[in-house]
Design a protein around this motif. Structure first.
Motif, PDB file in Angstrom:
ATOM      1  N   THR A  23      43.846  -5.039  42.445  1.00  0.00           N
ATOM      2  CA  THR A  23      45.181  -4.472  42.455  1.00  0.00           C
ATOM      3  C   THR A  23      45.237  -3.242  41.553  1.00  0.00           C
ATOM      4  OG1 THR A  23      47.513  -4.901  42.017  1.00  0.00           O
ATOM      5  CG2 THR A  23      45.954  -6.005  40.586  1.00  0.00           C
ATOM      6  N   ASP A  24      46.165  -2.362  41.829  1.00  0.00           N
ATOM      7  CA  ASP A  24      46.359  -1.182  41.008  1.00  0.00           C
ATOM      8  C   ASP A  24      47.471  -1.362  39.991  1.00  0.00           C
ATOM      9  OD1 ASP A  24      44.342   0.338  42.099  1.00  0.00           O
ATOM     10  OD2 ASP A  24      45.619   1.131  43.680  1.00  0.00           O
ATOM     11  N   LEU A  25      48.065  -2.552  39.961  1.00  0.00           N
ATOM     12  CA  LEU A  25      49.151  -2.807  39.019  1.00  0.00           C
ATOM     13  C   LEU A  25      48.603  -2.952  37.608  1.00  0.00           C
ATOM     14  CD1 LEU A  25      51.251  -5.455  40.959  1.00  0.00           C
ATOM     15  CD2 LEU A  25      51.805  -3.058  40.616  1.00  0.00           C
ATOM     16  N   PRO A  26      49.325  -2.456  36.619  1.00  0.00           N
ATOM     17  CA  PRO A  26      48.915  -2.711  35.239  1.00  0.00           C
ATOM     18  C   PRO A  26      48.898  -4.217  34.981  1.00  0.00           C
ATOM     19  CG  PRO A  26      50.600  -1.022  35.319  1.00  0.00           C
ATOM     20  CD  PRO A  26      50.490  -1.590  36.708  1.00  0.00           C
ATOM     21  N   VAL A  27      48.133  -4.610  34.001  1.00  0.00           N
ATOM     22  CA  VAL A  27      47.949  -6.039  33.709  1.00  0.00           C
ATOM     23  C   VAL A  27      49.280  -6.730  33.477  1.00  0.00           C
ATOM     24  CG1 VAL A  27      46.943  -7.649  32.068  1.00  0.00           C
ATOM     25  CG2 VAL A  27      45.654  -5.669  32.794  1.00  0.00           C
ATOM     26  N   ALA A  28      50.192  -6.082  32.760  1.00  0.00           N
ATOM     27  CA  ALA A  28      51.465  -6.702  32.427  1.00  0.00           C
ATOM     28  C   ALA A  28      52.317  -6.956  33.671  1.00  0.00           C
ATOM     29  CB  ALA A  28      52.242  -5.832  31.452  1.00  0.00           C
ATOM     30  N   MET A  44      44.886  14.800  16.521  1.00  0.00           N
ATOM     31  CA  MET A  44      45.458  13.538  16.999  1.00  0.00           C
ATOM     32  C   MET A  44      45.295  12.417  15.981  1.00  0.00           C
ATOM     33  SD  MET A  44      46.662  13.645  20.114  1.00  0.00           S
ATOM     34  CE  MET A  44      46.526  14.353  21.725  1.00  0.00           C
ATOM     35  N   GLY A  45      44.901  12.729  14.768  1.00  0.00           N
ATOM     36  CA  GLY A  45      44.694  11.691  13.773  1.00  0.00           C
ATOM     37  C   GLY A  45      43.323  11.071  13.923  1.00  0.00           C
ATOM     38  N   SER A  46      43.174   9.880  13.401  1.00  0.00           N
ATOM     39  CA  SER A  46      41.864   9.238  13.415  1.00  0.00           C
ATOM     40  C   SER A  46      41.646   8.326  14.616  1.00  0.00           C
ATOM     41  CB  SER A  46      41.682   8.431  12.130  1.00  0.00           C
ATOM     42  OG  SER A  46      42.640   7.395  12.093  1.00  0.00           O
ATOM     43  N   LYS A  47      42.666   8.168  15.465  1.00  0.00           N
ATOM     44  CA  LYS A  47      42.533   7.280  16.610  1.00  0.00           C
ATOM     45  C   LYS A  47      41.568   7.864  17.638  1.00  0.00           C
ATOM     46  CE  LYS A  47      46.892   4.833  16.723  1.00  0.00           C
ATOM     47  NZ  LYS A  47      48.063   4.514  17.517  1.00  0.00           N
ATOM     48  N   LYS A  48      40.737   6.986  18.151  1.00  0.00           N
ATOM     49  CA  LYS A  48      39.871   7.390  19.248  1.00  0.00           C
ATOM     50  C   LYS A  48      40.669   7.257  20.539  1.00  0.00           C
ATOM     51  CE  LYS A  48      35.433   6.257  17.262  1.00  0.00           C
ATOM     52  NZ  LYS A  48      34.199   5.480  17.425  1.00  0.00           N
ATOM     53  N   ARG A  49      40.413   8.160  21.442  1.00  0.00           N
ATOM     54  CA  ARG A  49      41.159   8.186  22.689  1.00  0.00           C
ATOM     55  C   ARG A  49      40.205   8.224  23.876  1.00  0.00           C
ATOM     56  NH1 ARG A  49      46.433   9.008  21.312  1.00  0.00           N
ATOM     57  NH2 ARG A  49      47.090   9.727  23.349  1.00  0.00           N
ATOM     58  N   PHE A  50      40.714   7.824  25.029  1.00  0.00           N
ATOM     59  CA  PHE A  50      39.942   7.802  26.258  1.00  0.00           C
ATOM     60  C   PHE A  50      40.517   8.815  27.237  1.00  0.00           C
ATOM     61  CE2 PHE A  50      39.571   3.515  24.549  1.00  0.00           C
ATOM     62  CZ  PHE A  50      38.209   3.319  24.590  1.00  0.00           C
ATOM     63  N   ASP A  51      39.659   9.426  28.019  1.00  0.00           N
ATOM     64  CA  ASP A  51      40.082  10.338  29.077  1.00  0.00           C
ATOM     65  C   ASP A  51      40.704   9.501  30.200  1.00  0.00           C
ATOM     66  OD1 ASP A  51      40.417  12.235  31.038  1.00  0.00           O
ATOM     67  OD2 ASP A  51      38.300  12.791  31.156  1.00  0.00           O
ATOM     68  N   THR A  94      45.225   5.929  24.199  1.00  0.00           N
ATOM     69  CA  THR A  94      44.668   5.180  23.075  1.00  0.00           C
ATOM     70  C   THR A  94      44.020   3.915  23.623  1.00  0.00           C
ATOM     71  OG1 THR A  94      46.683   3.896  22.706  1.00  0.00           O
ATOM     72  CG2 THR A  94      46.490   6.012  21.522  1.00  0.00           C
ATOM     73  N   LYS A  95      43.296   3.224  22.782  1.00  0.00           N
ATOM     74  CA  LYS A  95      42.636   1.989  23.210  1.00  0.00           C
ATOM     75  C   LYS A  95      43.673   0.958  23.644  1.00  0.00           C
ATOM     76  CE  LYS A  95      38.660   0.066  21.526  1.00  0.00           C
ATOM     77  NZ  LYS A  95      37.790  -0.545  20.508  1.00  0.00           N
ATOM     78  N   ALA A  96      44.767   0.854  22.897  1.00  0.00           N
ATOM     79  CA  ALA A  96      45.820  -0.112  23.243  1.00  0.00           C
ATOM     80  C   ALA A  96      46.445   0.226  24.598  1.00  0.00           C
ATOM     81  CB  ALA A  96      46.891  -0.139  22.156  1.00  0.00           C
ATOM     82  N   GLN A  97      46.689   1.502  24.843  1.00  0.00           N
ATOM     83  CA  GLN A  97      47.253   1.910  26.132  1.00  0.00           C
ATOM     84  C   GLN A  97      46.279   1.610  27.269  1.00  0.00           C
ATOM     85  OE1 GLN A  97      47.916   5.994  25.023  1.00  0.00           O
ATOM     86  NE2 GLN A  97      50.136   5.704  24.853  1.00  0.00           N
ATOM     87  N   ALA A  98      44.993   1.871  27.042  1.00  0.00           N
ATOM     88  CA  ALA A  98      43.978   1.591  28.059  1.00  0.00           C
ATOM     89  C   ALA A  98      43.900   0.093  28.337  1.00  0.00           C
ATOM     90  CB  ALA A  98      42.623   2.125  27.613  1.00  0.00           C
ATOM     91  N   PHE A  99      43.979  -0.730  27.283  1.00  0.00           N
ATOM     92  CA  PHE A  99      43.960  -2.180  27.449  1.00  0.00           C
ATOM     93  C   PHE A  99      45.139  -2.631  28.301  1.00  0.00           C
ATOM     94  CE2 PHE A  99      41.477  -3.486  23.353  1.00  0.00           C
ATOM     95  CZ  PHE A  99      40.316  -2.973  23.902  1.00  0.00           C
ATOM     96  N   ARG A 100      46.341  -2.111  28.008  1.00  0.00           N
ATOM     97  CA  ARG A 100      47.535  -2.507  28.764  1.00  0.00           C
ATOM     98  C   ARG A 100      47.431  -2.096  30.223  1.00  0.00           C
ATOM     99  NH1 ARG A 100      50.337  -1.138  24.087  1.00  0.00           N
ATOM    100  NH2 ARG A 100      50.721   0.966  24.850  1.00  0.00           N
ATOM    101  N   GLN A 101      46.947  -0.898  30.490  1.00  0.00           N
ATOM    102  CA  GLN A 101      46.943  -0.389  31.854  1.00  0.00           C
ATOM    103  C   GLN A 101      45.790  -0.947  32.693  1.00  0.00           C
ATOM    104  OE1 GLN A 101      47.427   3.807  32.160  1.00  0.00           O
ATOM    105  NE2 GLN A 101      47.266   3.809  34.368  1.00  0.00           N
ATOM    106  N   PHE A 102      44.610  -1.102  32.105  1.00  0.00           N
ATOM    107  CA  PHE A 102      43.441  -1.482  32.886  1.00  0.00           C
ATOM    108  C   PHE A 102      42.895  -2.868  32.553  1.00  0.00           C
ATOM    109  CE2 PHE A 102      43.496   3.145  32.630  1.00  0.00           C
ATOM    110  CZ  PHE A 102      43.514   3.464  33.981  1.00  0.00           C
ATOM    111  N   GLY A 103      43.432  -3.506  31.530  1.00  0.00           N
ATOM    112  CA  GLY A 103      42.964  -4.827  31.131  1.00  0.00           C
ATOM    113  C   GLY A 103      41.915  -4.736  30.041  1.00  0.00           C
ATOM    114  N   GLN A 104      42.088  -5.527  29.001  1.00  0.00           N
ATOM    115  CA  GLN A 104      41.198  -5.476  27.844  1.00  0.00           C
ATOM    116  C   GLN A 104      39.762  -5.807  28.234  1.00  0.00           C
ATOM    117  OE1 GLN A 104      42.495  -7.822  24.517  1.00  0.00           O
ATOM    118  NE2 GLN A 104      40.651  -7.444  23.339  1.00  0.00           N
TER     119      GLN A 104
END
Length: 92
Positions: free
Chosen positions: A85-90, A63-70, A33-43
């Motif tokens: 770095t390869d670390l998630p933003v958090a 999957m509902g109405s949420k847009k998702r990324f590959d 999801t967009k939120a997951q992508a933001f957390r992992q790769f940075g908004q």
């Protein structure tokens, strides 16, 4: 080939091999999801990649109405970007 370049090649090979095993075992989702992508790769990174047309969000059937990324496309774009770095933003 110098030692540093060899190190990057080995790191990429190990990372891709681990990703393939995790994807084959269904331990990692194929889409984020967009939120997951933001957390992992940075908004900021994800928004920049969207504006540059490097990635596209799609609606998945069932999957509902949420847009998702590959996830594989996101990782490929992140690998060639200027990330330090390869670390998630958090975890940085």
């Amino acid at each position: 080939m110098n030692l540093k370049a060899l190190g990057f090649l080995i790191k990429d090979a190990v990372s891709e091999g681990a990703d393939k095993v995790m994807a084959d075992s269904a331990a990692l989702p194929e889409t984020l999801t967009k939120a997951q992508a933001f957390r992992q790769f940075g908004q900021i990174n994800v928004q920049r990649w969207l504006q540059e047309g490097l990635i596209h969000a799609v609606r998945m059937d069932g999957m509902g109405s949420k847009k998702r990324f590959d996830r594989f496309k996101l990782e490929a774009v992140a690998r060639v970007s200027n990330r330090t770095t390869d670390l998630p933003v958090a975890e940085r």
